[in-house]
Design a protein around this motif. Structure first.
Motif, PDB file in Angstrom:
ATOM      1  N   LEU A  44       0.291   7.192  -4.043  1.00  0.00           N
ATOM      2  CA  LEU A  44       1.427   6.423  -3.558  1.00  0.00           C
ATOM      3  C   LEU A  44       2.038   7.130  -2.348  1.00  0.00           C
ATOM      4  O   LEU A  44       2.471   8.276  -2.440  1.00  0.00           O
ATOM      5  CB  LEU A  44       2.486   6.273  -4.661  1.00  0.00           C
ATOM      6  N   LYS A  45       2.067   6.437  -1.225  1.00  0.00           N
ATOM      7  CA  LYS A  45       2.738   6.953  -0.037  1.00  0.00           C
ATOM      8  C   LYS A  45       4.187   6.465  -0.045  1.00  0.00           C
ATOM      9  O   LYS A  45       4.445   5.300  -0.318  1.00  0.00           O
ATOM     10  CB  LYS A  45       2.029   6.477   1.232  1.00  0.00           C
TER      11      LYS A  45
ATOM     12  N   ALA B 146       5.946  10.734  -3.807  1.00  0.00           N
ATOM     13  CA  ALA B 146       4.614  10.475  -3.261  1.00  0.00           C
ATOM     14  C   ALA B 146       3.600  11.299  -4.063  1.00  0.00           C
ATOM     15  O   ALA B 146       3.402  12.488  -3.817  1.00  0.00           O
ATOM     16  CB  ALA B 146       4.569  10.849  -1.780  1.00  0.00           C
TER      17      ALA B 146
ATOM     18  N   THR C 273       0.816  -1.216   0.000  1.00  0.00           N
ATOM     19  CA  THR C 273       0.000   0.000   0.000  1.00  0.00           C
ATOM     20  C   THR C 273       0.848   1.263   0.000  1.00  0.00           C
ATOM     21  O   THR C 273       0.355   2.351  -0.282  1.00  0.00           O
ATOM     22  CB  THR C 273      -0.919   0.022   1.229  1.00  0.00           C
ATOM     23  N   GLU C 274       2.139   1.121   0.350  1.00  0.00           N
ATOM     24  CA  GLU C 274       3.059   2.246   0.324  1.00  0.00           C
ATOM     25  C   GLU C 274       4.456   1.733  -0.013  1.00  0.00           C
ATOM     26  O   GLU C 274       4.722   0.526   0.054  1.00  0.00           O
ATOM     27  CB  GLU C 274       3.085   2.989   1.658  1.00  0.00           C
TER      28      GLU C 274
END
Length: 366
Positions: free
Chosen positions: A149-150, A124, A26-27
């Motif tokens: 996008l982290k 990010a 997720t990141e």
């Protein structure tokens, strides 16, 4: 445009050892020492009603990246059924493929990839996937989805400096990672580590290690009341730096280590929240050669070092367990005979002699 489940964005981290098993994340946790690859992929999801795929587009909503795959115009060979960048971008590589195996190409993918180590916290961004297709009812559809996008960056470079803090004004001794510094007993040092700590400004500490007295291979944690802990300082747009120092008084014990157990310190970064530590091969070592100042006192078959705080004249005297060989007159006056134990000096660490050794003698003068 409307968003539905026909298309989705996946963030994938791919290990060199398992390229066929991408990890969906997720990141992105950026590790500058990593050899892995990161992919951003547009994948078709709910495609039961898709009849003909016209094109796929992946793009940044707040950046220059844009890549296309189309199945509409064979004359545009650069993008026909293969990923093609719309604009010039650095570092990115095209990923994905056009599905020739099914009539409606419903398993086609489109994406981009880069080495994990090449990302920064400025990557990010919001990424969008857009698909244009014809349904089984011969209706044109345009759908999109988006995902941010982290990015978090782990620490990278650590630099070290060594200062002489014995006097009122500090002077720098060394700032090269792979050098051995000559120091002497009684000297006060300030060891400094400055670390890029990435995008982490909390739960970060610089850890100090010292070579063990018993085992040169083993490093043990070192703490004292003479540590100076710095606060994280921002630099650039989203990264931080931290500087910690350690004050240390060089002792006789440091000088009397054997050649196989050298005296050195080490520092590294520990991020407690994710349990990340600087890889061992990237940790700076403070390596030292410690010089002695003083005289040697002979006691029977033993010799002991006495620190007097001034540099003496180096003389050499050879002796054995059975008897002493003749020496010059000055040496006779400096060192007591084996049966004349001198108790006027506080004895430091006693070294037992074997058959025949060379023992340095220092004649003190003020």
């Amino acid at each position: 445009m409307f968003s539905d489940n026909i298309i989705q964005i996946e963030f994938r981290r791919i290990s060199d050892s398992r390229p066929d098993k991408p990890q969906i994340v997720t990141e992105l946790l950026v590790d500058y020492f990593s050899h892995e690859t990161f992919e951003i992929m547009c994948t078709l999801n709910d495609v039961t009603h898709l009849n003909t795929l016209i094109w796929l587009i992946l793009w940044q909503s707040d950046g220059t990246l844009q890549i296309n795959l189309q199945n509409e115009d064979p004359s545009k060979t650069e993008s026909y059924r293969k990923p093609t960048f719309y604009s010039n971008v650095n570092r990115w590589a095209a990923a994905g493929c056009f599905d020739n195996l099914t009539r409606n190409s419903r398993n086609s993918t489109l994406g981009v990839s880069r080495p994990v180590s090449s990302f920064t916290c400025t990557d990010a961004r919001m990424y969008k996937c857009t698909v244009y297709y014809i349904t089984s009812g011969m209706v044109d559809k345009l759908r999109y989805t988006q995902k941010r996008l982290k990015v978090r960056v782990t620490p990278s470079i650590i630099t070290k400096q060594i200062f002489d803090a014995s006097g009122d004004v500090e002077t720098i001794i060394s700032e090269l990672t792979n050098t051995t510094t000559i120091i002497h007993v009684g000297q006060k040092l300030r060891l400094q580590c400055t670390a890029n700590i990435g995008s982490f400004n909390s739960s970060v500490k610089i850890v100090w290690m010292k070579s063990s007295l018993d085992n040169s291979i083993q490093l043990v944690p070192f703490t004292s009341g003479n540590q100076i802990v710095g606060e994280p300082k921002a630099f650039g747009s989203c990264e931080f730096e931290k500087t910690d120092s350690l004050l240390y008084d060089v002792s006789v014990e440091d000088a009397l280590r054997t050649s196989g157990n050298r005296f050195h310190f080490q520092c590294y970064v520990h991020i407690m929240s994710i349990n990340w530590k600087t890889p061992e091969q990237h940790r700076p070592n403070f390596s030292f050669v410690v010089q002695l100042t003083g005289i040697l006192v002979f006691i029977g078959d033993f010799c002991a070092l006495v620190i007097l705080g001034s540099v003496g004249i180096f003389l050499k005297r050879k002796f054995s367990n059975q008897r002493f060989s003749k020496a010059d007159e000055k040496s006779e006056q400096t060192s007591p005979r084996p049966d004349e134990t001198n108790t006027t000096f506080p004895l430091s660490r006693v070294i037992e002699t074997s058959t025949e050794i060379d023992c340095p003698i220092y004649e003190n003068y003020m």
